[in-house]
Structure formats: structure tokens, C-alpha cells
Motif scaffolding. Structure first.
Motif, PDB file in Angstrom:
ATOM      1  N   GLN A 145       0.737  -1.277  -0.077  1.00  0.00           N
ATOM      2  CA  GLN A 145      -0.317  -0.230   0.165  1.00  0.00           C
ATOM      3  C   GLN A 145       0.657   1.745  -0.136  1.00  0.00           C
ATOM      4  OE1 GLN A 145      -2.439  -1.107   3.510  1.00  0.00           O
ATOM      5  NE2 GLN A 145      -3.711  -2.208   2.367  1.00  0.00           N
ATOM      6  N   ALA A 146       1.487   1.140   0.554  1.00  0.00           N
ATOM      7  CA  ALA A 146       2.616   2.180   1.234  1.00  0.00           C
ATOM      8  C   ALA A 146       3.654   2.698  -0.688  1.00  0.00           C
ATOM      9  CB  ALA A 146       3.712   2.298   1.684  1.00  0.00           C
ATOM     10  N   TYR A 147       4.054   1.417  -0.897  1.00  0.00           N
ATOM     11  CA  TYR A 147       4.143   1.300  -2.702  1.00  0.00           C
ATOM     12  C   TYR A 147       3.598   2.149  -3.479  1.00  0.00           C
ATOM     13  CZ  TYR A 147       8.161  -2.049  -1.115  1.00  0.00           C
ATOM     14  OH  TYR A 147       9.413  -1.887  -0.434  1.00  0.00           O
ATOM     15  N   ARG A 148       2.023   1.406  -3.762  1.00  0.00           N
ATOM     16  CA  ARG A 148       1.029   2.228  -4.717  1.00  0.00           C
ATOM     17  C   ARG A 148       1.250   3.335  -4.214  1.00  0.00           C
ATOM     18  NH1 ARG A 148      -4.040   0.217  -6.783  1.00  0.00           N
ATOM     19  NH2 ARG A 148      -4.845   2.646  -7.683  1.00  0.00           N
ATOM     20  N   ARG A 149       0.976   4.132  -2.994  1.00  0.00           N
ATOM     21  CA  ARG A 149       0.937   5.631  -2.476  1.00  0.00           C
ATOM     22  C   ARG A 149       2.040   6.350  -2.977  1.00  0.00           C
ATOM     23  NH1 ARG A 149      -1.265   3.510   2.473  1.00  0.00           N
ATOM     24  NH2 ARG A 149       0.797   3.719   3.375  1.00  0.00           N
ATOM     25  N   LEU A 150       3.072   6.536  -3.240  1.00  0.00           N
ATOM     26  CA  LEU A 150       4.195   6.979  -3.852  1.00  0.00           C
ATOM     27  C   LEU A 150       3.574   6.568  -5.462  1.00  0.00           C
ATOM     28  CD1 LEU A 150       7.055   5.069  -1.191  1.00  0.00           C
ATOM     29  CD2 LEU A 150       6.213   7.743  -1.770  1.00  0.00           C
ATOM     30  N   ILE A 151       3.383   5.269  -6.074  1.00  0.00           N
ATOM     31  CA  ILE A 151       3.193   5.392  -7.113  1.00  0.00           C
ATOM     32  C   ILE A 151       2.633   6.626  -7.668  1.00  0.00           C
ATOM     33  CG2 ILE A 151       2.873   4.084  -9.157  1.00  0.00           C
ATOM     34  CD1 ILE A 151       4.565   1.337  -7.687  1.00  0.00           C
ATOM     35  N   ASP A 152       1.820   6.463  -7.369  1.00  0.00           N
ATOM     36  CA  ASP A 152       0.471   7.553  -7.093  1.00  0.00           C
ATOM     37  C   ASP A 152       1.218   9.033  -7.368  1.00  0.00           C
ATOM     38  OD1 ASP A 152      -1.781   5.683  -7.953  1.00  0.00           O
ATOM     39  OD2 ASP A 152      -2.884   5.916  -6.051  1.00  0.00           O
ATOM     40  N   GLY A 153       1.501   9.446  -6.740  1.00  0.00           N
ATOM     41  CA  GLY A 153       1.654  10.819  -6.174  1.00  0.00           C
ATOM     42  C   GLY A 153       3.109  11.476  -6.981  1.00  0.00           C
ATOM     43  N   LEU A 154       3.654  10.321  -8.332  1.00  0.00           N
ATOM     44  CA  LEU A 154       4.932  10.404  -9.413  1.00  0.00           C
ATOM     45  C   LEU A 154       3.457  11.049  -9.865  1.00  0.00           C
ATOM     46  CD1 LEU A 154       6.466   6.974  -9.568  1.00  0.00           C
ATOM     47  CD2 LEU A 154       6.637   9.421  -8.040  1.00  0.00           C
ATOM     48  N   THR A 155       4.444  11.771 -11.121  1.00  0.00           N
ATOM     49  CA  THR A 155       4.512  12.192 -12.345  1.00  0.00           C
ATOM     50  C   THR A 155       4.516  11.614 -13.724  1.00  0.00           C
ATOM     51  OG1 THR A 155       6.281  12.984 -13.444  1.00  0.00           O
ATOM     52  CG2 THR A 155       5.600  15.074 -11.697  1.00  0.00           C
ATOM     53  N   ASP A 156       3.339  12.255 -14.236  1.00  0.00           N
ATOM     54  CA  ASP A 156       3.593  10.488 -15.570  1.00  0.00           C
ATOM     55  C   ASP A 156       5.255  10.224 -15.990  1.00  0.00           C
ATOM     56  OD1 ASP A 156       0.825  10.730 -16.274  1.00  0.00           O
ATOM     57  OD2 ASP A 156       0.400  11.841 -17.615  1.00  0.00           O
ATOM     58  N   ALA A 157       6.050  11.578 -16.061  1.00  0.00           N
ATOM     59  CA  ALA A 157       7.364  10.972 -16.973  1.00  0.00           C
ATOM     60  C   ALA A 157       8.236  10.413 -15.234  1.00  0.00           C
ATOM     61  CB  ALA A 157       8.082  11.806 -16.416  1.00  0.00           C
ATOM     62  N   GLU A 158       7.525  10.677 -13.943  1.00  0.00           N
ATOM     63  CA  GLU A 158       8.520   9.864 -12.868  1.00  0.00           C
ATOM     64  C   GLU A 158       7.968   8.482 -12.501  1.00  0.00           C
ATOM     65  OE1 GLU A 158       8.868  13.728  -9.514  1.00  0.00           O
ATOM     66  OE2 GLU A 158       7.379  12.390  -9.762  1.00  0.00           O
ATOM     67  N   VAL A 159       6.981   8.615 -13.713  1.00  0.00           N
ATOM     68  CA  VAL A 159       6.247   7.337 -13.624  1.00  0.00           C
ATOM     69  C   VAL A 159       7.575   5.892 -14.623  1.00  0.00           C
ATOM     70  CG1 VAL A 159       3.859   5.314 -14.083  1.00  0.00           C
ATOM     71  CG2 VAL A 159       3.904   7.221 -12.490  1.00  0.00           C
ATOM     72  N   GLU A 160       7.641   6.479 -15.751  1.00  0.00           N
ATOM     73  CA  GLU A 160       8.168   5.756 -17.050  1.00  0.00           C
ATOM     74  C   GLU A 160       9.563   6.433 -16.234  1.00  0.00           C
ATOM     75  OE1 GLU A 160       7.327   4.825 -19.117  1.00  0.00           O
ATOM     76  OE2 GLU A 160       5.172   5.551 -18.863  1.00  0.00           O
ATOM     77  N   ARG A 161      10.310   7.105 -15.742  1.00  0.00           N
ATOM     78  CA  ARG A 161      11.571   7.069 -15.505  1.00  0.00           C
ATOM     79  C   ARG A 161      11.748   5.914 -14.171  1.00  0.00           C
ATOM     80  NH1 ARG A 161      11.772  12.371 -15.438  1.00  0.00           N
ATOM     81  NH2 ARG A 161      11.307  12.514 -13.145  1.00  0.00           N
ATOM     82  N   VAL A 162      10.843   5.945 -12.668  1.00  0.00           N
ATOM     83  CA  VAL A 162      12.410   5.061 -12.180  1.00  0.00           C
ATOM     84  C   VAL A 162      12.112   4.223 -12.102  1.00  0.00           C
ATOM     85  CG1 VAL A 162       9.696   4.533 -11.226  1.00  0.00           C
ATOM     86  CG2 VAL A 162      11.237   4.683  -9.241  1.00  0.00           C
ATOM     87  N   SER A 163      13.350   3.488 -11.674  1.00  0.00           N
ATOM     88  CA  SER A 163      13.865   2.525 -11.862  1.00  0.00           C
ATOM     89  C   SER A 163      13.900   1.091 -11.162  1.00  0.00           C
ATOM     90  CB  SER A 163      14.979   2.320 -12.391  1.00  0.00           C
ATOM     91  OG  SER A 163      15.975   2.355 -11.134  1.00  0.00           O
ATOM     92  N   SER A 164      13.691   0.727  -9.823  1.00  0.00           N
ATOM     93  CA  SER A 164      13.361   0.601  -8.610  1.00  0.00           C
ATOM     94  C   SER A 164      12.680   1.154  -7.557  1.00  0.00           C
ATOM     95  CB  SER A 164      15.333   0.037  -8.079  1.00  0.00           C
ATOM     96  OG  SER A 164      15.829   1.290  -7.872  1.00  0.00           O
ATOM     97  N   LEU A 165      12.426  -0.647  -6.701  1.00  0.00           N
ATOM     98  CA  LEU A 165      11.888   0.034  -5.536  1.00  0.00           C
ATOM     99  C   LEU A 165      12.657   1.154  -4.847  1.00  0.00           C
ATOM    100  CD1 LEU A 165       9.430  -3.407  -4.307  1.00  0.00           C
ATOM    101  CD2 LEU A 165       9.152  -0.958  -5.287  1.00  0.00           C
ATOM    102  N   ASP A 166      13.647   1.036  -4.764  1.00  0.00           N
ATOM    103  CA  ASP A 166      14.833   1.953  -3.807  1.00  0.00           C
ATOM    104  C   ASP A 166      14.349   3.247  -4.142  1.00  0.00           C
ATOM    105  OD1 ASP A 166      15.685  -0.252  -1.744  1.00  0.00           O
ATOM    106  OD2 ASP A 166      17.638  -0.301  -3.192  1.00  0.00           O
TER     107      ASP A 166
END
Length: 180
Positions: free
Chosen positions: A155-176
Motif C-alpha cells: 500500500q505504501a508503494y502504491r501511494r508513492l507511485i500514485d504521487g509520481l508525475t507521468d514522467a516519473e512513472v516512466e523513469r523510476v527504476s527500482s523500489l529503492d
């Protein structure tokens, strides 16, 4: 195994996808041998059709390998991988989840389901919302390694992903990377 993507979010994701693809290839080869069907023959195609029609009788890696060998009659993509809205692909994609899931030795219960879902989403990202793809791709290397997040972590990962911009969603490369 047909891996149509050439670029992956991370080396860890690429390695997990390649390892699962190799497992699916081996599972399909064993199934061909059990059914006395040779690769590239009409017997192989018939077996793939049988597996697709009765996925509950086979392990999920066998079902995914079989679907890759079949062509959708509506969109000509490998069956189950076409765009959302393609009737035969939607049906095959949904039916793939009737296949058996046997947890691998040494992993927590439910791990195999997490691997299977993340694998399917990573292989067919065009069938899923970008944030779901991001989460599944970030999680696949971890769950394939046998680590299953707790509900609170997921759930915490989901909240973080939901808070990303569209560009960040494409760029993020790991859970870290996501946690940073």
C-alpha cells in the motif's frame, strides 16, 4: 518465449523477465515431451490450442507459453496480448489466470501469484494503466527473488507511485529509487 519488448525499466527487471521466460520455455518443452508433440509441428499447435482452451489443467508457465504460440484471429497478435478491447485476447488474458499456481520451494505462500501477475503485466504493458505497470515492474524482481511485500508495504508503494508525475512513472527504476 516471445519477449517483444527490447527495453526494460532496469537490469533487475530484464533479468527476472528473462529467467521466467526461460522457465516457461522449459515447461513448454516438458509438456511437448509428455504429449509426444514435436516443436514446430501441427501437433504443437493443437496442444497449444488445447492448453488455451483448458488452462486449469496446466501450470501457468505452460499456459503462457501456449498462448505465445497461438495467433489471435481478430488482431493477429499472440493470443492474449493484443490491445484491450480485442475480444479473443481479452478472453485469453482473463482465462490465463485459471491455470495452476504452485509456489516455488522456499517462497512465502502467494508468491507465485505475485510473480505471475507481475510477469503478465510486464510482458503486456499496453493492456494496463501506466501506474499499475510501474508497480508490477518495480516489484517483479523482488517477488521473483522470493520476497513478498506485506500489505502495508504494498500500500505504501502504491501511494508513492500514485504521487509520481507521468514522467516519473516512466523513469523510476527500482523500489529503492521509488523510496528516494
Amino acid at each position: 518465449m516471445n519477449l517483444t519488448r527490447t527495453r526494460w525499466r532496469s537490469a533487475a527487471l530484464a533479468a527476472a523477465v528473462a529467467a521466467i521466460a526461460a522457465e516457461a520455455d522449459r515447461a513448454w518443452a516438458r509438456t511437448l515431451a509428455e504429449w509426444d508433440a514435436a516443436p514446430g509441428t501441427p501437433a504443437e499447435h493443437d496442444l497449444a490450442a488445447l492448453v488455451a482452451d483448458a488452462p486449469d489443467g496446466f501450470e501457468w508457465r505452460v499456459v503462457d507459453a501456449a498462448l505465445d504460440l497461438l495467433t489471435c484471429p481478430a488482431c493477429a497478435a499472440p493470443l492474449g496480448s493484443g490491445e484491450r478491447g480485442c475480444g479473443p485476447c481479452d478472453l485469453a488474458d482473463g482465462n490465463r489466470y485459471a491455470a495452476r499456481e504452485t509456489d516455488r520451494p522456499g517462497v512465502p505462500p502467494g508468491n507465485e501469484h505475485a510473480v505471475r501477475v507481475a510477469w503478465s503485466v510486464a510482458r503486456h504493458p499496453h493492456r494496463h494503466p501506466p501506474r499499475a505497470v510501474c508497480g508490477m515492474e518495480l516489484g517483479l524482481p523482488e517477488v521473483y527473488a522470493g520476497r513478498l511485500p506485506t500489505t502495508a508495504q504494498a500500500q505504501a508503494y502504491r501511494r508513492l507511485i500514485d504521487g509520481l508525475t507521468d514522467a516519473e512513472v516512466e523513469r523510476v527504476s527500482s523500489l529503492d529509487d521509488l523510496l528516494r
